[in-house]
Design a protein around this motif. Structure first.
Motif, PDB file in Angstrom:
ATOM      1  N   ALA A 114      -5.218   2.253  14.694  1.00 52.93           N
ATOM      2  CA  ALA A 114      -5.991   1.678  13.476  1.00 52.93           C
ATOM      3  C   ALA A 114      -4.754   0.957  13.008  1.00 52.93           C
ATOM      4  N   SER A 115      -5.188  -0.475  12.527  1.00 55.50           N
ATOM      5  CA  SER A 115      -4.044  -1.100  11.712  1.00 55.50           C
ATOM      6  C   SER A 115      -4.759  -1.214  10.139  1.00 55.50           C
ATOM      7  N   TYR A 116      -3.908  -1.011   9.104  1.00 57.33           N
ATOM      8  CA  TYR A 116      -4.158  -0.871   7.861  1.00 57.33           C
ATOM      9  C   TYR A 116      -3.042  -1.953   7.162  1.00 57.33           C
ATOM     10  N   SER A 117      -3.830  -2.751   6.117  1.00 55.59           N
ATOM     11  CA  SER A 117      -2.710  -3.423   5.223  1.00 55.59           C
ATOM     12  C   SER A 117      -3.456  -3.104   3.688  1.00 55.59           C
ATOM     13  N   PRO A 118      -2.618  -3.342   2.457  1.00 52.06           N
ATOM     14  CA  PRO A 118      -3.068  -2.632   1.374  1.00 52.06           C
ATOM     15  C   PRO A 118      -4.472  -3.479   1.129  1.00 52.06           C
ATOM     16  N   PRO A 119      -5.435  -2.985   0.564  1.00 50.72           N
ATOM     17  CA  PRO A 119      -6.557  -3.719   0.083  1.00 50.72           C
ATOM     18  C   PRO A 119      -6.311  -4.337  -1.097  1.00 50.72           C
ATOM     19  N   GLU A 120      -7.082  -5.576  -1.258  1.00 50.73           N
ATOM     20  CA  GLU A 120      -6.773  -6.736  -2.068  1.00 50.73           C
ATOM     21  C   GLU A 120      -6.611  -6.156  -3.655  1.00 50.73           C
ATOM     22  N   GLY A 121      -5.638  -6.498  -4.014  1.00 56.29           N
ATOM     23  CA  GLY A 121      -5.116  -6.264  -5.627  1.00 56.29           C
ATOM     24  C   GLY A 121      -4.564  -4.777  -5.689  1.00 56.29           C
ATOM     25  N   LYS A 122      -4.034  -4.133  -4.506  1.00 53.35           N
ATOM     26  CA  LYS A 122      -3.221  -3.048  -4.203  1.00 53.35           C
ATOM     27  C   LYS A 122      -1.947  -3.450  -3.467  1.00 53.35           C
ATOM     28  N   CYS A 123      -1.104  -2.337  -3.551  1.00 52.24           N
ATOM     29  CA  CYS A 123       0.020  -2.360  -2.299  1.00 52.24           C
ATOM     30  C   CYS A 123       0.056  -0.715  -2.000  1.00 52.24           C
ATOM     31  N   TRP A 124       0.957  -0.622  -0.964  1.00 54.43           N
ATOM     32  CA  TRP A 124       1.440   0.573  -0.624  1.00 54.43           C
ATOM     33  C   TRP A 124       2.217   1.436  -1.786  1.00 54.43           C
ATOM     34  N   LYS A 125       2.105   2.798  -1.868  1.00 55.49           N
ATOM     35  CA  LYS A 125       3.058   3.410  -3.130  1.00 55.49           C
ATOM     36  C   LYS A 125       4.379   3.457  -2.861  1.00 55.49           C
ATOM     37  N   ASN A 126       4.984   3.067  -1.624  1.00 62.38           N
ATOM     38  CA  ASN A 126       6.121   3.192  -1.255  1.00 62.38           C
ATOM     39  C   ASN A 126       6.818   2.161  -0.478  1.00 62.38           C
ATOM     40  N   ILE A 127       7.855   1.738  -0.671  1.00 64.42           N
ATOM     41  CA  ILE A 127       8.438   0.815   0.232  1.00 64.42           C
ATOM     42  C   ILE A 127       8.399   1.197   1.722  1.00 64.42           C
ATOM     43  N   GLU A 128       8.566   0.319   2.823  1.00 63.55           N
ATOM     44  CA  GLU A 128       8.451   0.765   4.086  1.00 63.55           C
ATOM     45  C   GLU A 128       9.395   1.792   4.513  1.00 63.55           C
ATOM     46  N   PRO A 129      10.776   1.814   4.327  1.00 58.53           N
ATOM     47  CA  PRO A 129      11.529   2.743   4.742  1.00 58.53           C
ATOM     48  C   PRO A 129      11.308   4.008   4.207  1.00 58.53           C
ATOM     49  N   VAL A 130      10.800   4.259   2.984  1.00 59.60           N
ATOM     50  CA  VAL A 130      10.281   5.587   2.508  1.00 59.60           C
ATOM     51  C   VAL A 130       8.985   6.048   3.358  1.00 59.60           C
ATOM     52  N   TYR A 131       8.179   5.153   3.632  1.00 62.98           N
ATOM     53  CA  TYR A 131       7.006   5.409   4.369  1.00 62.98           C
ATOM     54  C   TYR A 131       7.425   6.177   5.565  1.00 62.98           C
ATOM     55  N   LYS A 132       8.149   5.368   6.435  1.00 60.02           N
ATOM     56  CA  LYS A 132       8.626   5.896   7.754  1.00 60.02           C
ATOM     57  C   LYS A 132       9.309   7.344   7.673  1.00 60.02           C
ATOM     58  N   GLU A 133      10.179   7.448   6.582  1.00 59.05           N
ATOM     59  CA  GLU A 133      11.022   8.440   6.643  1.00 59.05           C
ATOM     60  C   GLU A 133       9.834   9.778   6.487  1.00 59.05           C
ATOM     61  N   GLN A 134       8.909   9.608   5.351  1.00 55.11           N
ATOM     62  CA  GLN A 134       7.849  10.515   5.239  1.00 55.11           C
ATOM     63  C   GLN A 134       6.977  10.858   6.491  1.00 55.11           C
ATOM     64  N   LEU A 135       6.800   9.859   7.097  1.00 55.10           N
ATOM     65  CA  LEU A 135       6.083   9.966   8.218  1.00 55.10           C
ATOM     66  C   LEU A 135       6.492  10.673   9.404  1.00 55.10           C
TER      67      LEU A 135
END
Length: 525
Positions: A219-240
């Motif tokens: 499944a593919s997700y982008s941030p909902p309207e008016g929001k963003c992800w809590k971290n930048i992408e490198p931090v997300y990938k590290e935690q993933l």
């Protein structure tokens, strides 16, 4: 610049409190003789003044449950004078308590609606408004009081810090409750153990936090309207990579970040304390009944769990805790079980009938209240103190004289304290009875001081040291004989330092009974 303050009848007429010495009554000590916990019997304003010299800046947490102001306590006064009298009782105590607090210390004051608003403004003045932390609401009842127009279900805990920022950085979070811990589970058998998950989105738009996430299920997700992800992408990938995200059982759900029970550092305290969490009036009554029986009941105790919550947030093992309205001894009992050091002050017979036997029982391993929760067994001890009598009395001719209740050692200690010296007799130099921080010393004698005696002392006194000598009489001219020696007459030299012959600053204010007869029936069953 004029500042906002509370004004009342009599404000500014603060007493000049006599800094009395404390008399150790070893016959009432209990437990480990090396323990430095202190149980003090005496007027709490005089006792606080007695502690001020040694303990200024050393107390980590103060909890007090002062008398609540009620009409029944002031039946002979009109309402205006009633509040003024109560405020005049509390203000000088708060001022000394503030001086006793360490920089990271805090004071917690139990109070009800009768004086909460007045006390808040007074504390803003004494502790400074910037050091106000919170007004905690404690749910003290389990059911409404049917006698009231609107039943009061709560009391307050007003919390002030010596320095708010320092306290914020040093205060403790609360451990997770059993109910909160039960929210953690491990449906994916994560090797880090139970976890809970939280939304990975944040409010607002940040360009470097606007990216697409492809879940393990495709499944593919982008941030909902008016929001963003809590971290930048490198931090997300590290935690993933670390397995710290949950995408639902099928791997296709919106990403949620895991928080592990094993990594939880506690819960930030908040201002609503339910009776389920910290106890209530009936629980406190049951604790007192279990200790003393129905024939020796204390009217307004607080549950041990309430004090445990305060000390958990505001102190650590080994810290000094002070309660100057000790009542039935709850604060000292809880502090002891939680391995804090403590000082408790109580004026009335409660000190003998409640505090003393209760704290002995704690030392012996009493298992009521919080004992099992904090794994209390037994140990420690305390020392017992009485306030010394007033130093100066009036003789039959109306002249001020030293009280005959003072022996030589007591007199030396008292005169030293009145002049700001710590009582510390030198084992080798007879004329060094105490010292101050600026390398000055004091010598107190009950004998006539001659010029020859003063000359002998002066020969042994280095030029860089100063000496204050207090004597009932001495040769003429000794006061100016040496530049670094000051000779003063007693008691005349200390008459103006404070007011004497006042043994009780208590206004006999009483707390209202918290339980009606129906509630008492419930407690005793």
């Amino acid at each position: 610049m004029q500042r906002l303050e509370l004004t009342w009848i009599g404000k500014g007429n603060d007493p000049k409190i006599e800094p009395r010495i404390l008399l150790h009554d070893a016959s009432k000590d209990y437990g480990d003789p090396a323990a430095d916990n202190m149980l003090i019997h005496g007027d709490n304003l005089l006792a606080l003044k007695a502690l001020e010299q040694e303990f200024t800046g050393r107390i980590k947490c103060v909890y007090i449950d002062p008398p609540y102001n009620t009409g029944s306590a002031f039946e002979h006064y009109d309402d205006n004078l009633e509040h003024s009298t109560w405020l005049s009782l509390i203000k000088p105590r708060l001022e000394i308590l503030r001086s006793l607090l360490s920089r990271d210390g805090s004071i917690w004051i139990s109070i009800d609606d009768d004086e909460q608003a007045y006390l808040k403004v007074l504390c803003d003045e004494v502790f400074q408004r910037s050091n106000y932390i919170a007004a905690i609401v404690w749910q003290k009842r389990t059911s409404p009081d049917m006698r009231g127009t609107i039943s009061d279900a709560h009391d307050y805990l007003l919390v002030y810090a010596k320095d708010a920022e320092t306290f914020k950085n040093s205060r403790n979070k609360l451990p997770l409750s059993e109910e909160q811990a039960n929210n953690y589970s491990n449906p994916d058998n994560d090797p880090r153990g139970p976890w809970t998950s939280a939304d990975f989105t944040a409010q607002g738009y940040r360009p470097n936090q606007m990216y697409t996430i492809i879940t393990p299920g495709g499944a593919s997700y982008s941030p909902p309207e008016g929001k963003c992800w809590k971290n930048i992408e490198p931090v997300y990938k590290e935690q993933l990579e670390q397995g710290r995200f949950w995408f639902g059982v099928d791997g296709r759900a919106m990403p949620r970040r895991k928080t592990y029970l094993s990594e939880h550092d506690g819960v930030v305290p908040w201002t609503w304390w339910s009776n389920k969490e910290v106890g209530h009036n009936q629980e406190a009554k049951k604790e007192i009944l279990a200790i003393f029986g129905a024939s020796n009941v204390f009217d307004t105790p607080k549950p041990e769990r309430l004090i445990e919550r305060v000390l958990t947030i505001a102190s650590n093992p080994g810290d000094l805790v002070l309660d100057s309205f000790l009542g039935s001894g709850t604060t000292a009992a809880v502090a002891h079980k939680m391995r804090r050091r403590w000082i408790g002050i109580e004026l009335g017979d409660h000190c003998y009938s409640h505090c003393l036997p209760r704290l002995k029982a704690v030392v012996d391993g009493e298992q009521g209240g919080i004992s099992k929760v904090v794994e209390w067994k037994e140990g420690g001890g305390f020392k017992f103190y009485e306030l010394a009598p007033t130093l100066i009395v009036t003789d039959g001719h109306g002249q001020p004289v030293i009280s005959d209740k003072y022996n030589a050692e007591m007199l030396v200690a008292a005169i030293a304290k009145l002049n700001g010296f710590a009582y510390a007799p030198d084992s080798e130099v007879f004329w060094k009875h105490g010292r101050s921080q600026d390398n000055s010393f004091i010598y107190v004698t009950t004998q006539y001081l001659t010029a020859e005696q003063l000359d002998d002392i002066a020969r042994d006194l280095p030029e860089y040291e100063k000496l204050l000598i207090c004597s009932p009489a001495f040769d003429n001219g000794l006061g100016k004989r040496y530049a670094n020696i000051d000779v003063r007459k007693i008691p005349q030299s200390v008459l103006s330092k404070c007011e004497y012959c006042v043994d009780n600053y208590n206004l006999n204010i009483i707390n209202p009974l918290e339980l009606d007869e129906e509630e008492w029936d419930d407690v005793e069953q």
